[in-house]
Enzyme design. Structure first.
Site, short mmCIF file in Angstrom:
data_model
loop_
_atom_site.label_atom_id
_atom_site.label_comp_id
_atom_site.label_asym_id
_atom_site.label_seq_id
_atom_site.Cartn_x
_atom_site.Cartn_y
_atom_site.Cartn_z
N SER A 1 0.84 -1.14 0.03
CA SER A 1 -0.03 -0.05 0.23
C SER A 1 0.89 1.38 -0.04
CB SER A 1 -1.12 -0.05 1.10
OG SER A 1 -0.13 -0.25 2.26
N GLY B 1 14.95 -3.59 5.54
CA GLY B 1 14.25 -2.45 5.25
C GLY B 1 14.72 -1.33 4.61
N LYS C 1 17.80 -13.26 6.18
CA LYS C 1 18.48 -11.96 5.97
C LYS C 1 20.09 -12.21 6.08
CE LYS C 1 14.80 -8.88 7.47
NZ LYS C 1 14.12 -8.43 8.61
N1 NAD Z 1 6.61 -5.32 6.95
C1 NAD Z 1 7.85 -5.06 6.79
O1 NAD Z 1 8.24 -4.24 7.70
C2 NAD Z 1 8.67 -5.56 5.77
C3 NAD Z 1 10.00 -5.16 5.82
C4 NAD Z 1 10.70 -5.58 4.61
C5 NAD Z 1 10.53 -6.57 4.02
N2 NAD Z 1 9.21 -6.95 3.87
C6 NAD Z 1 8.57 -8.02 3.09
O2 NAD Z 1 7.75 -7.63 2.21
C7 NAD Z 1 6.77 -8.53 1.78
C8 NAD Z 1 5.30 -8.02 2.17
O3 NAD Z 1 5.29 -7.72 3.70
P1 NAD Z 1 3.95 -6.86 4.39
O4 NAD Z 1 4.62 -6.65 5.57
O5 NAD Z 1 3.67 -5.88 3.24
O6 NAD Z 1 2.87 -8.20 4.14
P2 NAD Z 1 1.33 -8.10 4.29
O7 NAD Z 1 0.86 -9.40 4.91
O8 NAD Z 1 0.91 -6.87 4.90
O9 NAD Z 1 1.04 -8.05 2.85
C9 NAD Z 1 1.08 -9.00 1.73
C10 NAD Z 1 -0.11 -8.71 1.09
O10 NAD Z 1 -0.37 -9.62 -0.08
C11 NAD Z 1 -1.63 -10.33 -0.11
N3 NAD Z 1 -1.65 -11.69 -0.82
C12 NAD Z 1 -1.43 -12.86 -0.48
N4 NAD Z 1 -1.51 -13.69 -1.31
C13 NAD Z 1 -1.74 -12.92 -2.68
C14 NAD Z 1 -2.02 -13.24 -4.00
N5 NAD Z 1 -1.96 -14.53 -4.50
N6 NAD Z 1 -2.08 -12.21 -4.80
C15 NAD Z 1 -2.17 -10.89 -4.57
N7 NAD Z 1 -2.10 -10.58 -3.11
C16 NAD Z 1 -1.76 -11.46 -2.14
C17 NAD Z 1 -2.18 -10.48 1.13
O11 NAD Z 1 -3.63 -10.34 1.17
C18 NAD Z 1 -1.62 -9.16 1.99
O12 NAD Z 1 -2.53 -7.89 1.66
C19 NAD Z 1 7.12 -9.66 2.46
O13 NAD Z 1 7.86 -10.35 1.70
C20 NAD Z 1 7.88 -9.27 3.83
O14 NAD Z 1 8.90 -10.19 4.18
C21 NAD Z 1 8.20 -6.50 5.23
N1 HSE Z 2 9.48 -8.59 10.39
C1 HSE Z 2 10.52 -7.72 9.79
C2 HSE Z 2 10.22 -6.91 8.86
C3 HSE Z 2 11.31 -6.44 8.17
O1 HSE Z 2 12.13 -7.25 7.55
C4 HSE Z 2 11.20 -7.04 11.09
O2 HSE Z 2 10.47 -7.15 12.31
O3 HSE Z 2 12.27 -6.73 10.84
NA NA Z 3 17.83 -2.55 2.92
#
Ligand code: NAD
Ligand code: HSE
Ligand code: NA
Length: 442
Positions: A19, A137, A208
């Site tokens: 988002s 991140g 990581k």
């Molecule tokens: N949240 C963090 O701080 C953070 C930081 C670094 C990396 N990440 C990585 O980013 C990625 C996303 O994390 P997030 O925190 O946004 O997760 P999230 O669960 O908030 O978002 C994932 C979204 O993908 C959707 N989804 C699942 N299956 C789907 C499909 N088949 N088609 C379309 N949408 C689908 C889910 O409904 C959900 O809204 C992950 O790989 C996570 O490890 C997250």
């Molecule tokens: N869940 C992870 C998000 C970042 O990759 C954290 O807490 O650091």
């Molecule tokens: Na980074």
């Protein structure tokens, strides 16, 4: 740029990170277009449910539940994968590359489990696969390893790379907070993975660590190569014990070049790698000790540059989206110019040292009988396994005493055997805290 054909980006997943990617793509459209040399427009946003509540307004004609259909479209040039997990993320990335798109992902779990499949697909397609957001991140750490330090020899990477566990340990240290309460706060702030077990049990940090080790040492290291211990066994007693010796407990990811002892063809041994994630006590004077709340930091030691520290927000929607968009601008520019950035570099085929052979130091707190000969018996248990003691502190408590031993470096196997023997001794009531010690000068 006027009249330049827009580049079309498919965003897969519209959760915490997705988002914010969508929001920033819209809000920064002018600057992104200027930096890329062409407008970057959203072709579609793949979601699981069309009617789910979202942190951003997405025009309904852009939303689709058919992620595969979206990445297979002829007009899609770039794909951002922020769904997470192994499948369908892997199939979608492979389909995107096959379709000629360049890919940006934040998916450390997938890269650490099956990175080579993705790199090979990117190589074959002649497209980029960038993933700065996957480790720490918003902090630029992968690009420095892949590019800025490409002329140097990295010897060690030591990092706090999981925001959720750092947040929990920090609250336990500074507020005496309970584990559950601190975890709930981290989840509410958007730091935790969908299943927080990945954070708490160290899987996220291990993924990581594998990615960092691969890039730092130009060798393939997967999640299965990483020794992993999480923080669920860290007690308030451990945290207090750390405080008593001027230290703090952190979940560390450590990747280092080590001598493996084996030689090839009679020549000097090629260094192997040791890659591990575990809680450790570090001195409060160490720069990593001051990394508070959900912040991350990565220390890199290299032969020519010396010590470098990278610090900043390692989790959260907007910070992670910043790293995703940084990559997106680069791959969009490359895509437009028909070039590629840095691909996989894994020419050094390094052995991974088993944890038992990794050299560490231990802090061991032992409740013992307070009588003559006890200290000598405990010291003998350490000596039997070849572990040299650096310091011993004793506190009397009526009939009981607590001994706190800090060892010199020994192999992990020697230290584990020592602790097992202590647990069997009659004079030992309990071994109340066992933790590795890192970040000291030994
Ligand atoms: N949240 C963090 O701080 C953070 C930081 C670094 C990396 N990440 C990585 O980013 C990625 C996303 O994390 P997030 O925190 O946004 O997760 P999230 O669960 O908030 O978002 C994932 C979204 O993908 C959707 N989804 C699942 N299956 C789907 C499909 N088949 N088609 C379309 N949408 C689908 C889910 O409904 C959900 O809204 C992950 O790989 C996570 O490890 C997250
Ligand atoms: N869940 C992870 C998000 C970042 O990759 C954290 O807490 O650091
Ligand atoms: Na980074």
């Amino acid at each position: 740029m006027e009249g330049q054909k827009p580049l079309k980006v498919a965003v897969l997943g519209c959760g915490v990170v997705g988002s914010q990617v969508v929001r920033l793509l819209d809000e920064q459209a002018g600057d992104i277009a200027a930096r890329v040399g062409a407008p970057v427009e959203i072709a579609g946003v793949a979601v699981r449910r069309l009617d789910a509540p979202r942190d951003v307004d997405v025009p309904s004609d852009l939303l689709t539940t058919d992620a595969l259909g979206l990445v297979s479209r002829d007009d899609v040039d770039l794909v951002v994968e922020v769904i997470g997990g192994i499948e369908p993320a892997r199939s979608l990335i492979l389909a995107a590359l096959e379709n000629g798109a360049s890919v940006v992902t934040a998916n450390k779990a997938l890269l650490a489990e099956d990175g080579p499949t993705l790199y090979e697909a990117a190589e074959k397609a002649g497209r980029d696969l960038y993933f700065e957001a996957a480790v720490a991140g918003a902090i630029p750490i992968l690009r420095p390893l892949r590019e800025s330090l490409a002329g140097d020899k990295v010897t060690r990477v030591l990092g706090i790379v999981n925001g959720t566990t750092n947040y929990i340990l920090d609250k336990m240290d500074t507020q005496g907070a309970g584990f559950e309460e601190a975890l709930e706060e981290a989840q509410a702030l958007g730091y935790a993975e969908a299943d927080p077990t990945a954070d708490v049990e160290g899987f996220d940090a291990a993924a990581k660590a594998a990615i960092l080790a691969s890039l730092a040492f130009h060798s393939r290291v997967t999640a299965a190569d990483v020794h992993r211990e999480g923080i669920s066994d860290v007690t308030s007693g451990d945290v207090r014990s750390a405080t008593d010796m001027g230290s703090v407990v952190k979940l560390l990811a450590i990747a280092e070049l080590v001598s493996t002892g084996s030689t090839t063809g009679g020549g000097p041994a090629e260094p192997g790698v040791s890659v591990r994630v575990h809680p450790a006590m570090i001195p409060r004077t160490h720069p990593l000790a001051s990394v508070r709340e959900a912040f991350n930091a990565v220390f890199v030691e290299s032969e020519a540059a010396g010590q470098l520290m990278f610090y900043g927000p390692g989790a959260g929607g907007a910070p992670t989206a910043s790293a995703v968009l940084g990559d997106l601008v680069t791959v969009a520019r490359n895509h437009r110019q028909g070039t590629r950035g840095v691909g996989e570099s894994a020419y050094a085929d390094r052995a991974v040292l088993p944890m038992g052979e990794t050299r560490t130091r231990y802090h061991v707190a032992i409740d013992v009988d307070d009588r003559a000969g006890v200290l000598a018996a405990v010291a003998t248990a350490f000596a039997t396994h070849g572990v040299s003691i650096q310091t011993v502190r004793q506190e009397g408590r009526g009939d009981d005493a607590q001994l706190v031993v800090v060892s010199h470096e020994a192999t992990d196997a020697q230290l584990s055997a020592t602790v097992a023997e202590l647990r069997d001794m009659d004079i030992v009531h309990d071994v109340t805290s066992v933790m590795r010690v890192e970040g000291t000068d030994e």
